[in-house]
Enzyme design. Structure first.
Site, PDB file in Angstrom:
ATOM      1  N   SER A   1       0.846 -56.289  18.473  1.00 57.66           N
ATOM      2  CA  SER A   1      -0.153 -56.397  19.536  1.00 57.66           C
ATOM      3  C   SER A   1       0.334 -56.015  20.918  1.00 57.66           C
ATOM      4  O   SER A   1      -0.458 -55.923  21.857  1.00 57.66           O
ATOM      5  CB  SER A   1      -0.728 -57.819  19.567  1.00 57.66           C
ATOM      6  OG  SER A   1      -1.479 -58.056  18.406  1.00 57.66           O
TER       7      SER A   1
ATOM      8  N   LYS B   1      -2.086 -61.929  29.338  1.00 55.54           N
ATOM      9  CA  LYS B   1      -3.019 -61.999  28.220  1.00 55.54           C
ATOM     10  C   LYS B   1      -3.536 -63.421  28.070  1.00 55.54           C
ATOM     11  O   LYS B   1      -2.782 -64.397  28.217  1.00 55.54           O
ATOM     12  CB  LYS B   1      -2.300 -61.554  26.949  1.00 55.54           C
ATOM     13  CG  LYS B   1      -3.132 -61.573  25.674  1.00 55.54           C
ATOM     14  CD  LYS B   1      -2.273 -61.085  24.507  1.00 55.54           C
ATOM     15  CE  LYS B   1      -3.016 -61.060  23.188  1.00 55.54           C
ATOM     16  NZ  LYS B   1      -2.169 -60.552  22.075  1.00 55.54           N
TER      17      LYS B   1
ATOM     18  N   SER C   1      -3.703 -56.657  20.013  1.00 49.59           N
ATOM     19  CA  SER C   1      -4.692 -57.512  20.635  1.00 49.59           C
ATOM     20  C   SER C   1      -4.469 -57.718  22.137  1.00 49.59           C
ATOM     21  O   SER C   1      -5.284 -58.332  22.818  1.00 49.59           O
ATOM     22  CB  SER C   1      -4.702 -58.881  19.949  1.00 49.59           C
ATOM     23  OG  SER C   1      -3.429 -59.510  20.048  1.00 49.59           O
TER      24      SER C   1
END
Length: 402
Positions: free
Chosen positions: A144, A43, A120
């Site tokens: 997330s 990420k 996210s």
């Protein structure tokens, strides 16, 4: 150990829209160790040496310099033999749970392309679910990792708070922030966990299963029936089962406390940059940052006191050997491009009633792909006592492989 880095274009097979378009980089691992031969993605909140960390926003990318070294978690995985394929899209500054990024678009949910992947850590979940990589790094503050794991039908873990180094990760809400990971395969999931946790101790038995009636009462009948079957799978391995009321003052009050504390910490971490740069945000994210700016000291003090009470209660409840089952989220993934008020406010708040439990107390949680909401994946979570990460990993492997 010598690691070869090379700047990479967005991977040619990125039909998912999950890899970062502007700051790609790949790193070859050591080629030796427990993760040799495996590929992973990270990420775009984790530093990769030689690349700028974009944090899900073009203005963050524009106003920050390339990282001098990689995040600890990335270095650990590379040293264990895995190869980094690239950086994956995050929601804007990681402040959303849908996976719909106003600037970069929405990574595909392989379980149903008409649905959001969850955020996210949207890009990381997408590439794992599609089989593009063997595993991926995400971060989890409010949910997330757990939310996209549930929406995409894969394994996802939020470890005990503080167990895994966040050196080289963008600070968000530090008392909640965790590095987490996704995988499809239970053996790979366990191996990655052992590396990231730096823990090779034997798993301890789990001998008491807690079933929170107030959490499961939130569910629609179809989801409840599917999750009840998943709970039965866990109960064949952990017994006795004890029904409890998790939050006598209401899970919505726990969620409100979480949101207040998270917002206050986020503004402390991000407020200076936000005031200086004045970036543009998409719907939902924009309103949350505006609200974070207004959190007052008295509200924070009350929330901190309530959190201490919650933590004490959960620590007493989850004594060693105990495991709590929870719906990861109340339902399957919402449709892409849905109503903002419904998805970003109403549904997000309902989801936070469940997600805030582990976050407030810093407990480890794994979302297991064991249930369905109609045709959509729906995760069942197992939550353990503080530090029981390896025990949870062993239970996850046993349940999923039955």
């Amino acid at each position: 150990m010598s690691l070869k880095a090379h700047v990479a274009a967005t991977p040619a097979d990125d039909t998912l829209g999950a890899f970062c378009p502007d700051n790609q980089i790949a790193l070859n691992g050591s080629g030796e160790g427990p993760l040799a031969g495996l590929s992973f993605a990270a990420k775009d909140v984790f530093d990769i040496a030689g690349a700028v960390t974009g944090n899900g926003h073009p203005d963050w990318l524009r106003t920050h310099a390339p990282a001098a070294r990689s995040a600890d978690v990335v270095e650990r995985l590379l040293a264990a033999g895995a190869d980094l394929v690239g950086k994956t899209i995050s929601d804007e500054l990681a402040y959303s749970l849908t996976g719909e990024n106003f600037h970069y678009g929405t990574p595909l949910n392989p379980a149903d392309p008409s649905r959001v992947p969850g955020g996210s850590s949207s890009g990381s979940a997408s590439v794992v679910a599609a089989g593009v990589v063997d595993f991926a790094l995400g971060s989890d503050c409010g949910g997330s990792v757990r939310v996209p794991a549930s929406y995409c039908g894969i394994l996802g873990m939020r470890p005990t708070h503080g167990r895994i180094s966040l050196q080289g990760a963008v600070p968000f809400a530090p008392s909640f922030d965790c590095a987490g990971w996704f995988a499809r395969d239970t053996d790979i999931f366990m191996r990655v966990g052992r590396v990231l946790l730096s823990d090779d101790t034997p798993a301890r038995p789990l001998t008491r299963l807690l079933f929170p009636v107030d959490a499961f009462a939130m569910l629609e009948a179809e989801s409840r029936a599917s999750l009840d079957q998943a709970v039965e799978r866990v109960a064949t391995l952990v017994s006795p089962v004890e029904q409890i009321v998790l939050a006598k003052d209401g899970l919505d009050t726990w969620s409100a406390t979480f949101r207040t504390l998270q917002a206050g910490e986020i503004w402390q971490s991000m407020g200076g940059w936000l005031n200086e740069v004045e970036p543009q945000f998409g719907p939902g994210v924009k309103e949350r940052f505006e609200a974070a700016k207004t959190v007052d000291p008295d509200s924070l003090d009350r929330a901190k006191a309530h959190r201490r009470t919650i933590v004490a209660g959960l620590d007493a409840l989850l004594r060693p050997g105990s495991v709590l089952v929870l719906p990861t989220v109340p339902r399957g993934a919402p449709e892409r491009g849905g109503d903002v008020a419904e998805i970003e406010v109403s549904y997000r708040n309902k989801a936070m009633n469940l997600l805030s439990v582990a976050g407030l107390a810093g407990l480890p949680q794994i979302s297991l792909p064991l249930a369905r909401h109609g045709h959509l994946p729906l995760g069942l979570s197992i939550v353990g006592s503080r530090g029981s990460d390896v025990d949870l990993l062993a239970l996850a492997e046993a349940v999923c492989d039955r």
